[in-house]
Design a protein around this motif. Structure first.
Motif, mmCIF file in Angstrom:
data_model
loop_
_atom_site.group_PDB
_atom_site.id
_atom_site.type_symbol
_atom_site.label_atom_id
_atom_site.label_comp_id
_atom_site.label_asym_id
_atom_site.label_seq_id
_atom_site.Cartn_x
_atom_site.Cartn_y
_atom_site.Cartn_z
ATOM 1 N N ILE A 118 -36.952 50.836 93.666
ATOM 2 C CA ILE A 118 -36.935 52.237 93.999
ATOM 3 C C ILE A 118 -36.396 52.620 95.140
ATOM 4 O O ILE A 118 -36.490 52.069 96.433
ATOM 5 C CB ILE A 118 -38.529 52.820 94.216
ATOM 6 N N ALA A 119 -35.411 53.646 95.040
ATOM 7 C CA ALA A 119 -34.513 53.877 96.185
ATOM 8 C C ALA A 119 -34.631 55.241 96.680
ATOM 9 O O ALA A 119 -34.786 56.390 96.019
ATOM 10 C CB ALA A 119 -33.074 53.798 95.830
ATOM 11 N N THR A 120 -34.791 55.416 98.010
ATOM 12 C CA THR A 120 -34.887 56.706 98.729
ATOM 13 C C THR A 120 -33.705 57.290 99.472
ATOM 14 O O THR A 120 -33.140 56.313 100.155
ATOM 15 C CB THR A 120 -36.208 56.556 99.715
ATOM 16 N N LEU A 151 -29.332 52.646 88.623
ATOM 17 C CA LEU A 151 -30.183 53.035 89.945
ATOM 18 C C LEU A 151 -30.137 54.532 89.863
ATOM 19 O O LEU A 151 -31.207 54.915 89.958
ATOM 20 C CB LEU A 151 -29.909 52.255 90.987
ATOM 21 N N GLY A 152 -28.875 55.185 89.929
ATOM 22 C CA GLY A 152 -28.909 56.507 90.200
ATOM 23 C C GLY A 152 -28.488 56.874 91.580
ATOM 24 O O GLY A 152 -28.284 58.137 91.922
ATOM 25 N N ILE A 153 -28.191 56.312 92.427
ATOM 26 C CA ILE A 153 -27.640 56.517 94.107
ATOM 27 C C ILE A 153 -26.806 55.463 94.485
ATOM 28 O O ILE A 153 -26.829 54.557 94.062
ATOM 29 C CB ILE A 153 -28.953 56.565 94.967
ATOM 30 N N ASP A 154 -25.695 56.023 95.009
ATOM 31 C CA ASP A 154 -24.732 55.286 95.710
ATOM 32 C C ASP A 154 -25.299 54.568 96.822
ATOM 33 O O ASP A 154 -26.201 54.728 97.398
ATOM 34 C CB ASP A 154 -23.652 56.146 96.196
ATOM 35 N N TYR A 155 -24.776 53.098 96.958
ATOM 36 C CA TYR A 155 -25.286 52.282 97.870
ATOM 37 C C TYR A 155 -25.298 52.760 99.328
ATOM 38 O O TYR A 155 -26.280 52.780 100.057
ATOM 39 C CB TYR A 155 -24.297 51.050 97.745
#
Length: 458
Positions: A397-399, A318-322
Motif C-alpha cells: 500500500i503506497a501513500t 500499483l498506481g503511483i510513480d516511484y
C-alpha cells in the motif's frame, strides 16, 4: 663585394619560389582538378539539380525539384515522389566514379549493351543538361557501362545495377500514407466499429507523457504509444490504385473500416481508414481521402493497429510513480514493515534511527512501483479465492505526499513464473511475472551493514 654570390643565390631561390608559386603549383592543382573531374560520372553539384528524367522501354518518368515538397513527379502523373528513392539514384550518380574511359565516340554500342540501354537518365541543373545511357554490367557485377552524352564517351563505372535496373513508376512514387514524424504528433484517435480510443500528449515539463482521454482518463503505456507511432510512420503502400474505373470498382467493396486512424499535429489533421473487404483473400486496403488513390497494404498492418484499451493503458499496477511515494507498507506471511521517505532517504517507520541500505531499498521500491501487468485474466474482480488473493502472498500500500493512499498491489498464487495480481491503477485481475515475490527483502536485509552504522573505535 664579397657578399654578391650570396645575393645572387637569394635572388635565384626567390625566382624559383615565385616560379613554383605562380606556374607549377597552379598547373599541378589544375591537373589534379582535371583528374578528379575525369573520374566523376556526373559533374554537376547535387544541390544544383532541379530536374530529372528516367526513361526505360516501358515508361518515362519526369521529376521536378520544389522548395516546399522536394522532388515531385510531373509525368506520367502529377504526384509526390518517394524522396528516398529519388535521392538514392541521384546520390549514386553524384558519388559514382569512372574506372576508365573505354571508348571515345563509339561507332558500335552493342558490346556494351548501349544500343538498347536499360535506362536513360537526364539530369538538369538550371539550364544545364546531362544525359546518361545505362548499359550492361562490366567485367565485375558491381560495375556498369555508361554512355555520357556530353562527350560521347563509353565509361566503365562503379555504378551498381541495383540503383538503375528494374525501377518502375511504383518505385519512385511516394508510398508513405501519412506525413508524420512521431515527435510532431500530439493527439491520436483510433476509431473502431463499436468504440474508439483517444490518446493525447500531456504538457508536463521537461518531458511530456502520453495519456488516455477516452474512453477513460488515465496514464498511457508510453512504450505502446511509441510503438503505435512507429507503425504509423512506417505505414506504406504495396500498390496504388489511382482514381478511375478500377478504383471505383474497388471502392464499392469497402464498407465499414476495421480501424480509422486520425492524427493531429501543429500542421493539421491527417486520417487513414483501413479496410479488409475479404479477410480470406488476405487483401487489405487503405484510404486517405474520398477522392484520392486507394492503397494496397500489408494485412498485418490492420492487426498491428487494431488494439483494445488495455494495450494502451499504463500497466504498472500499483498506481503511483516511484518518485511520488511518501510511504510504502509491505506485508507478507513472514514480514510486515513500513518504509517512509524522509529528505530523499528511506527509513523504517518503527526504527527511524536505523540506517538503511539506500541503494537496495530504492531498487525494491522501484520494482514494486513499476511491476507491469503481462496480460488480463478477468476484467472485473469477482471471487478472489481462485487466484490466491483472499490472503495475498504479498500486499503493498503506497501513500502519496499528500497523505492519501495512492497505490495498492496484491499478489496471489503463482505458477510457471507467473502470479495473479490486482492493483489500484487498472480494474481486474492480471498475470504478472512472479519474480517480485522472491525480491521482497526482509526487514533485517534492508539495514545497512553494521560497519557502516557503528563508527570504528580505532
Amino acid at each position: 663585394m664579397r657578399y654578391w654570390p650570396t645575393l645572387v643565390m637569394v635572388l635565384v631561390l626567390a625566382g624559383l619560389g615565385l616560379y613554383l608559386y605562380a606556374i607549377e603549383l597552379p598547373q599541378k592543382e589544375s591537373h589534379e582538378r582535371q583528374d578528379t573531374a575525369d573520374k566523376k560520372v556526373l559533374l554537376f553539384d547535387q544541390e544544383t539539380l532541379s530536374g530529372l528524367t528516367i526513361k526505360t522501354d516501358r515508361q518515362e518518368l519526369v521529376f521536378a525539384r520544389t522548395s516546399e515538397k522536394g522532388w515531385m513527379m510531373t509525368a506520367p502523373i502529377s504526384t509526390e515522389a518517394d524522396q528516398r528513392e529519388v535521392q538514392n539514384l541521384i546520390r549514386a550518380l553524384v558519388t559514382g566514379t569512372v574506372t576508365r574511359a573505354v571508348e571515345d565516340h563509339p561507332t558500335n554500342l552493342i558490346p556494351f549493351g548501349l544500343d538498347n540501354p536499360v535506362t536513360t537518365i537526364t539530369v538538369a541543373a538550371g539550364a544545364a543538361r546531362e544525359t546518361f545511357s545505362i548499359g550492361d554490367s562490366g567485367p565485375l557485377t558491381s560495375t556498369l557501362y555508361v554512355l555520357r552524352e556530353s562527350d560521347r564517351k563509353v565509361l566503365l563505372t562503379n555504378l551498381a545495377p541495383k540503383d538503375f535496373v528494374n525501377k518502375t513508376l511504383m518505385t519512385f512514387r511516394r508510398k508513405d500514407l501519412l506525413h508524420v514524424s512521431q515527435t510532431d504528433v500530439d493527439r491520436i484517435r483510433l476509431t473502431y466499429a463499436t468504440t474508439e480510443i483517444v490518446l493525447y500528449q500531456g504538457q508536463e515539463k521537461p518531458k511530456s507523457k502520453w495519456k488516455l482521454r477516452y474512453p477513460i482518463e488515465a496514464e498511457a503505456d508510453q512504450t505502446e504509444v511509441r510503438a503505435l507511432l512507429f507503425r504509423l510512420e512506417d505505414l506504406r503502400a504495396l500498390g496504388i490504385v489511382d482514381p478511375g474505373p478500377e478504383r471505383d470498382a474497388l471502392a464499392k467493396t469497402l464498407t465499414v473500416p476495421k480501424v480509422k486512424v486520425a492524427i493531429h499535429t501543429a500542421d493539421g489533421d491527417q486520417t487513414v481508414k483501413l479496410y479488409q473487404p475479404d479477410p480470406a483473400s488476405g487483401e487489405a486496403i487503405a484510404e486517405t481521402s474520398p477522392e484520392g488513390p486507394l492503397y494496397r497494404i500489408n494485412p498485418t498492418t490492420i492487426r498491428d493497429l487494431t488494439k483494445e484499451l488495455f494495450t494502451f493503458q499504463d500497466k504498472r499496477l500499483l498506481g503511483i510513480d516511484y518518485t511520488d511515494i511518501a510511504m510504502l507498507s509491505v506485508k507478507t506471511p513472514t514480514e510486515e514493515y513500513v518504509l517512509i521517505s524522509q529528505q530523499n532517504e528511506w527509513v523504517l517507520e518503527d526504527q527511524p534511527t536505523e540506517k538503511l541500505d539506500q541503494q537496495a531499498t530504492d531498487l525494491f521500491v522501484s520494482r514494486v512501483a513499476n511491476v507491469p501487468a503481462e496480460e488480463r485474466v478477468i476484467k472485473q474482480a469477482g471471487p478472489l479465492a481462485p487466484y490466491g488473493l483472499v490472503t495475498p502472498a504479498a500486499e503493498f500500500i503506497a501513500t502519496g505526499r499528500d497523505g492519501k493512499i495512492a497505490g495498492k498491489l496484491s499478489i496471489g498464487s503463482h505458477a510457471n513464473g507467473l502470479a495473479y495480481a490486482m492493483g489500484l491503477r487498472i480494474q481486474g485481475i492480471f498475470h504478472i511475472r512472479a519474480d517480485l515475490l522472491t525480491q521482497i527483502p526482509a526487514k533485517k536485509d534492508l539495514l545497512a551493514a553494521l560497519s557502516e552504522q557503528v563508527p570504528s573505535s580505532h
